[in-house]
Design a protein around this motif. Structure first.
Motif, mmCIF file in Angstrom:
data_model
loop_
_atom_site.group_PDB
_atom_site.id
_atom_site.type_symbol
_atom_site.label_atom_id
_atom_site.label_comp_id
_atom_site.label_asym_id
_atom_site.label_seq_id
_atom_site.Cartn_x
_atom_site.Cartn_y
_atom_site.Cartn_z
ATOM 1 N N TYR A 103 0.830 -1.200 0.000
ATOM 2 C CA TYR A 103 0.000 0.000 0.000
ATOM 3 C C TYR A 103 0.868 1.255 0.000
ATOM 4 O O TYR A 103 0.550 2.245 -0.661
ATOM 5 C CB TYR A 103 -0.931 0.007 1.211
ATOM 6 C CG TYR A 103 -1.945 -1.107 1.223
ATOM 7 C CD1 TYR A 103 -2.492 -1.589 0.030
ATOM 8 C CD2 TYR A 103 -2.359 -1.690 2.410
ATOM 9 C CE1 TYR A 103 -3.423 -2.617 0.044
ATOM 10 C CE2 TYR A 103 -3.296 -2.709 2.430
ATOM 11 C CZ TYR A 103 -3.820 -3.168 1.241
ATOM 12 O OH TYR A 103 -4.750 -4.182 1.248
ATOM 13 N N ALA A 104 1.967 1.211 0.719
ATOM 14 C CA ALA A 104 2.861 2.368 0.790
ATOM 15 C C ALA A 104 3.467 2.682 -0.572
ATOM 16 O O ALA A 104 3.669 3.852 -0.913
ATOM 17 C CB ALA A 104 3.953 2.136 1.823
ATOM 18 N N THR A 105 3.768 1.647 -1.368
ATOM 19 C CA THR A 105 4.371 1.892 -2.682
ATOM 20 C C THR A 105 3.402 2.575 -3.631
ATOM 21 O O THR A 105 3.829 3.191 -4.620
ATOM 22 C CB THR A 105 4.859 0.583 -3.340
ATOM 23 O OG1 THR A 105 3.727 -0.245 -3.651
ATOM 24 C CG2 THR A 105 5.823 -0.165 -2.431
ATOM 25 N N LEU A 106 2.098 2.469 -3.363
ATOM 26 C CA LEU A 106 1.101 3.094 -4.227
ATOM 27 C C LEU A 106 0.787 4.524 -3.814
ATOM 28 O O LEU A 106 0.040 5.227 -4.509
ATOM 29 C CB LEU A 106 -0.185 2.263 -4.234
ATOM 30 C CG LEU A 106 -0.074 0.887 -4.909
ATOM 31 C CD1 LEU A 106 -1.312 0.048 -4.612
ATOM 32 C CD2 LEU A 106 0.120 1.032 -6.415
ATOM 33 N N ALA A 107 1.329 4.974 -2.690
ATOM 34 C CA ALA A 107 1.082 6.334 -2.214
ATOM 35 C C ALA A 107 1.645 7.342 -3.213
ATOM 36 O O ALA A 107 2.740 7.169 -3.746
ATOM 37 C CB ALA A 107 1.721 6.537 -0.838
ATOM 38 N N GLY A 108 0.874 8.382 -3.479
ATOM 39 C CA GLY A 108 1.330 9.424 -4.380
ATOM 40 C C GLY A 108 1.153 9.111 -5.848
ATOM 41 O O GLY A 108 1.495 9.941 -6.702
ATOM 42 N N ARG A 109 0.639 7.944 -6.173
ATOM 43 C CA ARG A 109 0.416 7.574 -7.570
ATOM 44 C C ARG A 109 -1.046 7.830 -7.940
ATOM 45 O O ARG A 109 -1.911 7.987 -7.079
ATOM 46 C CB ARG A 109 0.798 6.107 -7.784
ATOM 47 C CG ARG A 109 2.302 5.898 -7.637
ATOM 48 C CD ARG A 109 2.717 4.464 -7.343
ATOM 49 N NE ARG A 109 2.476 3.533 -8.422
ATOM 50 C CZ ARG A 109 2.959 2.281 -8.445
ATOM 51 N NH1 ARG A 109 3.730 1.849 -7.445
ATOM 52 N NH2 ARG A 109 2.704 1.481 -9.460
ATOM 53 N N GLN A 110 -1.318 7.916 -9.237
ATOM 54 C CA GLN A 110 -2.669 8.213 -9.707
ATOM 55 C C GLN A 110 -3.491 6.922 -9.741
ATOM 56 O O GLN A 110 -3.664 6.288 -10.788
ATOM 57 C CB GLN A 110 -2.605 8.866 -11.099
ATOM 58 C CG GLN A 110 -1.941 10.225 -11.090
ATOM 59 C CD GLN A 110 -1.980 10.908 -12.447
ATOM 60 O OE1 GLN A 110 -2.210 12.098 -12.547
ATOM 61 N NE2 GLN A 110 -1.741 10.160 -13.515
ATOM 62 N N VAL A 111 -4.001 6.541 -8.591
ATOM 63 C CA VAL A 111 -4.752 5.296 -8.451
ATOM 64 C C VAL A 111 -6.219 5.572 -8.757
ATOM 65 O O VAL A 111 -6.889 6.299 -8.027
ATOM 66 C CB VAL A 111 -4.570 4.700 -7.046
ATOM 67 C CG1 VAL A 111 -5.419 3.433 -6.891
ATOM 68 C CG2 VAL A 111 -3.099 4.379 -6.802
#
Length: 383
Positions: free
Chosen positions: A138-146
């Protein structure tokens, strides 16, 4: 007799590696499709703060959702995203930036929950390790355009590369087997995951294209009946249809790239010219269709390279097993494009390949620039 024939067919299909998608040989694992509205729907339905009925995630179409949010102030939109992040983040038709915001909130909440489990001494070591792995994911997806996020089961996610609001064209990558939240992108297989495929396509095309890596359905796992059957595709197809219906007003119909078992999902989405500019099939086991014309939109197929094991899969459809005609066969009627320079089942988006150059041309609508396969020099005139 019928049961014995069915068992024989199953054995034959599985022995030929039966459509495992991106993962290669693995132990079969039956999956239950994730269907229905997103988590938090009950609370959303009960929310009366605005004094109006909120669009039901179970049956409201993207047009209804878009009209609802257009009538709200920015503050009201933000408040809904804060109160119901998992619903707003998965509502096709809601503003893209609002969905990114909602999914960022949902990811952070799930990360904190899993981190707490990882730190809980009352749990077993295996459960704490699994929770820690998930929290890190979940942390790796932070700041990405999900664009979509669902933590249930193996987890689902969709990510946008580029700007959906300003791009001239839109493309969607639909993956095959063994893809979920944890395998959405992998450093060891950069072109065999939806994130890697989308990144390369966006890099090649530039700012005029926005690309969505869509892991929004329950994929088969390993070698098993799920991969040889179409049940998971039948469940995933309508989800893909809603995604594309929500995109159409913003950049015209998207070009949809369907890898491996994803080809079956694309075919089951019930798309028409309003939702898809074209379907591009690569590493495909079949589509459950007899002819490209049955899919109702232009169909391109990447010529299968000699090292793609999908070529060993039998193109049959008997008793609900197998996915029928080979999309690269002349009789299917797809426009056959060159994939020169590609290697293996997951190498079609690799830089420097003819397939990536062709995918870029198709995504940008430059069909005249497509290089046909050597054995189909008139591919521009097919379909």
């Amino acid at each position: 007799m019928l049961l014995r024939f069915r068992r024989t067919l199953v054995a034959a299909v599985l022995a030929a590696t039966a459509v495992v998608g991106v993962g290669g040989w693995a132990v079969a694992d039956g999956q239950t499709a994730l269907t229905g509205p997103p988590p938090g729907t009950a609370a959303w339905r009960a929310d009366t703060v605005l004094g109006v009925r909120l669009p039901d995630p179970g049956d409201a179409g993207p047009e209804e959702v878009a009209a609802f949010f257009a009538g709200l102030t920015p503050a009201q939109q933000e408040a809904l995203a804060v109160r119901h992040p998992l619903v707003v983040g998965n509502l096709d038709g809601a503003p893209f930036r609002l969905r990114y915001r909602a999914n960022a909130l949902a990811l952070d909440e799930e990360r904190r929950t899993e981190q707490a489990r990882a730190d809980d001494p009352a749990l077993s070591g295996a459960r704490r390790t699994a929770a820690r792995t998930r929290a890190e994911r979940y942390a790796t997806l932070a700041g990405r355009q999900v664009l979509a996020f669902d933590p249930r089961g193996r987890g689902q996610v969709a990510e946008v590369y580029g700007d959906l609001a300003t791009a001239r064209r839109t493309a969607v990558v639909v993956p095959g087997s063994d893809i979920d939240l944890m395998s959405f992108d992998r450093a060891g297989d950069p072109y065999g995951t939806p994130a890697g495929m989308a990144r390369e396509l966006r890099t090649a095309a530039g700012e005029q294209l926005a690309v969505i890596a869509w892991a929004g359905y329950t994929t088969p796992v390993g070698v098993g009946l799920d991969a040889a059957a179409s049940d998971l595709a039948a469940a995933g197809g309508p989800r893909l249809h809603r995604l594309l219906a929500g995109l159409a007003p913003h950049g015209g119909p998207a070009t949809v790239f369907c890898h491996s078992y994803g080809s079956v999902v694309c075919a089951r989405a019930g798309l028409g010219p309003g939702q898809a500019a074209a379907l591009v099939l690569l590493g495909s086991p079949g589509t459950d269709a007899d002819h490209a014309a049955d899919l109702r939109v232009p169909v391109w197929a990447a010529e299968r390279n000699d090292t793609d094991w999908i070529g060993d899969v039998p193109h049959v459809s008997v008793l609900g097993l197998g996915h029928g005609a080979d999309p690269t066969a002349p009789g299917f009627g797809a426009r056959l494009l060159s994939s020169a320079g590609s290697h293996g089942h997951t190498g079609y988006f690799a830089p420097g390949t003819a397939s990536l150059a062709n995918f870029t041309a198709l995504a940008l609508g430059d069909t005249a620039e497509v290089r046909c396969a050597d054995r189909a020099p008139e591919c521009h005139d097919a379909n």
